[in-house]
Design an enzyme around this catalytic site. Sequence first.
Site, short mmCIF file in Angstrom:
data_model
loop_
_atom_site.label_atom_id
_atom_site.label_comp_id
_atom_site.label_asym_id
_atom_site.label_seq_id
_atom_site.Cartn_x
_atom_site.Cartn_y
_atom_site.Cartn_z
N HIS A 21 3.60 -7.91 -8.66
CA HIS A 21 3.90 -6.58 -9.21
C HIS A 21 5.40 -6.36 -9.35
CE1 HIS A 21 3.51 -1.95 -8.66
NE2 HIS A 21 3.07 -2.25 -9.87
N GLU A 48 3.73 -8.92 -13.34
CA GLU A 48 3.56 -7.64 -14.04
C GLU A 48 4.94 -7.03 -14.20
OE1 GLU A 48 2.97 -3.13 -14.04
OE2 GLU A 48 4.19 -4.40 -12.74
N ASP A 50 7.15 -3.50 -16.35
CA ASP A 50 7.03 -2.21 -17.04
C ASP A 50 8.02 -2.18 -18.19
OD1 ASP A 50 5.22 -0.76 -15.08
OD2 ASP A 50 6.87 -1.35 -13.76
N HIS A 63 10.52 1.03 -14.60
CA HIS A 63 9.27 1.73 -14.32
C HIS A 63 9.35 3.21 -14.65
CE1 HIS A 63 6.38 3.94 -11.82
NE2 HIS A 63 5.58 2.91 -12.01
N GLU A 123 3.11 -4.19 -18.91
CA GLU A 123 2.62 -2.82 -18.95
C GLU A 123 3.50 -2.03 -19.90
OE1 GLU A 123 2.30 -0.35 -15.36
OE2 GLU A 123 2.01 1.37 -16.68
O1 G3P Z 1 0.07 -2.33 -13.91
C1 G3P Z 1 -0.41 -1.97 -12.67
C2 G3P Z 1 0.51 -1.01 -11.97
O2 G3P Z 1 1.83 -1.45 -12.13
C3 G3P Z 1 0.36 0.38 -12.49
O3 G3P Z 1 1.04 1.34 -11.73
O4 G3P Z 1 2.88 2.91 -11.37
O5 G3P Z 1 3.06 0.61 -10.48
O6 G3P Z 1 3.22 1.03 -12.92
P1 G3P Z 1 2.61 1.47 -11.64
CA CA Z 2 3.44 -1.11 -13.73
#
Ligand code: G3P
Ligand code: CA
Length: 253
Positions: A21, A48, A50, A63, A123
Amino acid sequence: MKPTNAVTTLIDWPYPLWIAHRGAGKLAPENTLAAFRLGAEHGYRMFECDAKLSADGVVFLMHDATLERTTSGQGIGGDLAWQALSQLDAGSWHSRTCAGEALPTLEALARFCLANGHHLNIEIKPTPGTEAATGEAVARLAARLWDGAAVPPLLTSFKPDALAAAQQTAPELPRGLLIDSLWDGWFEKALALDSVAVVANYALWDAATVAQVHGAGMRCLSYTVNDDWAAQHLLALGTDGIITDRVDLFSPS
Ligand code: G3P
Ligand code: CA
């Protein structure tokens, strides 16, 4: 990738089970190249991130909509041009050793992933009000950067409008609908977006929901799983992907 007839067969899934993440969870400044390098050092082969748009149309990684938490800047990130964003310190908030770490472009992360054979979950994280524009820009850029690659990036979003724009722009790129609740119509929306996966808050999965998603041919992924009990539960349910901060706890191999 997805069967066209009544779907009882799971789509092919080229991605690893474990996904780091924001690069390396909390061990490095999230969404910086330092984080992705650290995640890779822990053995992770998929990340992952953002992605959002600068005011002048550059896709960069961050993010929050606002700059304060993770950079030396102030205000809405998407209101600044890339030249200004590129000067910010995105590492000092985390630790002195990471001082001076820069916000990366998606293109920089793509170079790192492609050079090293890593997989990526992008994402689409639009600044509010820019859902369609961000989905379109991310999809167009990803299609260009991964053109000819063996495995494309997985595009996900909580925002159906962003995924719809990505679908329109680059229908060949796989999409996943992110959900943090079982809101009315989530399943139908995932199908309408021709999604290959539903990526849910891990607490939402149970045997019936997994069967529903798998029954439609889609894969079941979870975020953000940071304890062993939850991971074991999700594996026992037969889910297909786990996004974690704890690259130091879970060995992906
Ligand atoms: O993509 C999964 C997760 O990253 C979604 O929540 O707030 O960490 O972007 P967040
Ligand atoms: Ca995310």
